[in-house]
Motif scaffolding. Structure first.
Motif, mmCIF file in Angstrom:
data_model
loop_
_atom_site.group_PDB
_atom_site.id
_atom_site.type_symbol
_atom_site.label_atom_id
_atom_site.label_comp_id
_atom_site.label_asym_id
_atom_site.label_seq_id
_atom_site.Cartn_x
_atom_site.Cartn_y
_atom_site.Cartn_z
ATOM 1 N N LEU A 89 34.878 27.875 25.330
ATOM 2 C CA LEU A 89 35.090 29.550 25.180
ATOM 3 C C LEU A 89 35.320 29.696 23.629
ATOM 4 O O LEU A 89 34.860 30.558 23.009
ATOM 5 C CB LEU A 89 36.336 29.430 26.041
ATOM 6 C CG LEU A 89 36.800 30.964 25.852
ATOM 7 C CD1 LEU A 89 35.785 31.968 26.513
ATOM 8 C CD2 LEU A 89 38.122 31.156 26.800
ATOM 9 N N LEU A 131 41.266 40.950 24.743
ATOM 10 C CA LEU A 131 40.492 40.978 25.624
ATOM 11 C C LEU A 131 41.005 40.917 26.945
ATOM 12 O O LEU A 131 42.294 40.502 27.425
ATOM 13 C CB LEU A 131 39.487 39.843 25.509
ATOM 14 C CG LEU A 131 38.820 39.607 24.309
ATOM 15 C CD1 LEU A 131 37.773 38.399 24.319
ATOM 16 C CD2 LEU A 131 37.947 40.919 24.216
ATOM 17 N N SER A 132 40.427 41.508 27.949
ATOM 18 C CA SER A 132 40.964 41.343 29.342
ATOM 19 C C SER A 132 40.914 40.199 30.116
ATOM 20 O O SER A 132 40.121 39.077 29.699
ATOM 21 C CB SER A 132 40.163 42.279 30.332
ATOM 22 O OG SER A 132 40.792 42.200 31.544
ATOM 23 N N THR A 133 42.307 39.554 30.598
ATOM 24 C CA THR A 133 42.359 38.391 31.164
ATOM 25 C C THR A 133 41.370 38.095 32.241
ATOM 26 O O THR A 133 41.209 36.807 32.418
ATOM 27 C CB THR A 133 43.876 38.265 31.883
ATOM 28 O OG1 THR A 133 44.659 38.693 30.867
ATOM 29 C CG2 THR A 133 44.180 36.728 32.140
ATOM 30 N N TRP A 135 38.249 38.174 31.952
ATOM 31 C CA TRP A 135 37.198 37.169 31.273
ATOM 32 C C TRP A 135 37.696 35.781 31.286
ATOM 33 O O TRP A 135 36.772 34.644 31.634
ATOM 34 C CB TRP A 135 36.981 37.708 29.796
ATOM 35 C CG TRP A 135 36.443 39.012 29.825
ATOM 36 C CD1 TRP A 135 37.033 40.316 29.474
ATOM 37 C CD2 TRP A 135 34.725 39.370 30.282
ATOM 38 N NE1 TRP A 135 36.157 41.578 29.667
ATOM 39 C CE2 TRP A 135 34.833 40.676 30.100
ATOM 40 C CE3 TRP A 135 34.039 38.607 30.727
ATOM 41 C CZ2 TRP A 135 33.781 41.513 30.191
ATOM 42 C CZ3 TRP A 135 32.567 39.315 30.774
ATOM 43 C CH2 TRP A 135 32.499 40.708 30.644
ATOM 44 N N LEU A 136 39.317 35.696 31.144
ATOM 45 C CA LEU A 136 39.599 34.114 31.205
ATOM 46 C C LEU A 136 39.516 33.687 32.691
ATOM 47 O O LEU A 136 39.000 32.457 32.728
ATOM 48 C CB LEU A 136 40.875 34.228 30.685
ATOM 49 C CG LEU A 136 41.540 32.875 30.540
ATOM 50 C CD1 LEU A 136 40.827 31.957 29.663
ATOM 51 C CD2 LEU A 136 43.095 33.008 30.178
ATOM 52 N N TYR A 137 40.003 34.501 33.732
ATOM 53 C CA TYR A 137 39.518 33.973 34.986
ATOM 54 C C TYR A 137 38.210 33.552 35.368
ATOM 55 O O TYR A 137 38.071 32.657 35.901
ATOM 56 C CB TYR A 137 40.168 35.024 35.903
ATOM 57 C CG TYR A 137 41.644 35.041 35.993
ATOM 58 C CD1 TYR A 137 42.296 34.052 36.793
ATOM 59 C CD2 TYR A 137 42.287 36.078 35.393
ATOM 60 C CE1 TYR A 137 43.792 34.081 36.846
ATOM 61 C CE2 TYR A 137 43.794 36.288 35.530
ATOM 62 C CZ TYR A 137 44.522 35.169 36.195
ATOM 63 O OH TYR A 137 45.733 35.319 36.459
ATOM 64 N N LEU A 138 37.359 34.369 35.000
ATOM 65 C CA LEU A 138 35.901 34.197 35.286
ATOM 66 C C LEU A 138 35.299 32.925 34.523
ATOM 67 O O LEU A 138 34.585 32.073 35.126
ATOM 68 C CB LEU A 138 35.118 35.595 34.922
ATOM 69 C CG LEU A 138 35.173 36.756 35.516
ATOM 70 C CD1 LEU A 138 34.327 37.963 34.983
ATOM 71 C CD2 LEU A 138 34.938 36.446 36.903
ATOM 72 N N TYR A 139 35.745 32.830 33.341
ATOM 73 C CA TYR A 139 35.478 31.581 32.600
ATOM 74 C C TYR A 139 35.798 30.249 33.093
ATOM 75 O O TYR A 139 35.044 29.415 33.325
ATOM 76 C CB TYR A 139 35.643 31.588 30.911
ATOM 77 C CG TYR A 139 35.630 30.279 30.364
ATOM 78 C CD1 TYR A 139 34.748 29.668 29.821
ATOM 79 C CD2 TYR A 139 36.941 29.533 30.094
ATOM 80 C CE1 TYR A 139 34.612 28.532 29.151
ATOM 81 C CE2 TYR A 139 36.878 28.517 29.396
ATOM 82 C CZ TYR A 139 35.874 28.000 29.047
ATOM 83 O OH TYR A 139 35.699 26.731 28.507
#
Length: 244
Positions: A89, A131-133, A135-139
């Protein structure tokens, strides 16, 4: 009396185990999950590996469901990740700036925790872009899908190459026949020989009579005649007459 003592001892032993488990064991484990970056990822990986090995999962026996389930659990439990799993990431956002990933753990009451993850990019000029969290969940979900797919495939191949169980050596059997067994074998052979010499062929004059009955359309009488002069069963006698 002794029965009551055993019941009381069992009760106190059970209570002591519960106190140790919930009063000391679980808080320690929970604190490790909250404050250690590597425990969450490692625990999920170990549990996933055990499930695949014990259940002998592969891509034709529900491995895909295990991969999907543990990827979802990893996305929810290990959202913040650790420095190793976050490296890709960081490389992704490196053209924009430096990745900033923070996890806040707030203890509002005994046993009540609120965990929040914050994802931002620190640009070279010092500007921080939140950034929206999501994106972190999707990654994290995509990362675990790839990781568990690879690990599951390797474990399935290793587990499948091993035999199901150790081969059992064949037991030795004493093949020597006793006199009584030899007599039984001889009697059985005689019985089979006598059975094989039973009447199966019609005399010539009877055959002519059967042919005439068949020619006249009297199949039932022809079959009865065949059975009277042989030991053929009904089905075999019927086929015999039809094939004449």
């Amino acid at each position: 009396m002794m029965k009551n003592v055993k019941i009381l001892l069992f009760f106190f032993g059970f209570a002591a185990v519960m106190v140790l488990l919930f009063g000391w064991g679980l808080p320690v484990v929970f604190q490790l999950f909250l404050h250690n970056d590597y425990i969450r990822s490692l625990t999920l990986l170990v549990v996933f590996s055990m499930v695949v090995l014990v259940k002998r999962l592969n891509w034709s026996t529900y491995l895909v469901f295990a991969v999907a389930l543990f990827s979802f659990l990893g996305m929810m439990i290990d959202t913040a990740g650790n420095p190793i799993t976050n490296k890709p990431l960081e490389w992704i956002v490196s053209p924009i700036g430096q990745l900033q990933l923070d996890q806040d753990v707030n203890n509002y009451a005994p046993g009540q925790y609120v965990i929040s993850d914050k994802l931002s990019i620190l640009k070279p000029g010092g500007e921080a872009v939140m950034l929206s969290t999501v994106w972190l969940y999707l990654y994290r979900c995509a990362q675990y899908l790839v990781l568990y797919s690879i690990v599951g495939t390797l474990l399935a191949a290793i587990r499948g190459s091993k035999p199901e169980r150790w081969p059992v050596p064949a037991a030795t059997v004493d093949e020597t026949l006793t006199p009584d067994m030899e007599q039984r074998v001889a009697a059985e052979l005689k019985r089979r020989e006598a059975a094989s010499t039973t009447l199966r062929v019609l005399p010539e004059e009877v055959q002519e009579h059967v042919r005439q009955l068949k020619k006249d359309g009297k199949l039932i009488l022809a079959i009865k005649l065949v059975r009277q002069h042989t030991d053929m069963p009904l089905g075999e006698a019927k086929r015999y007459v039809e094939e004449m």
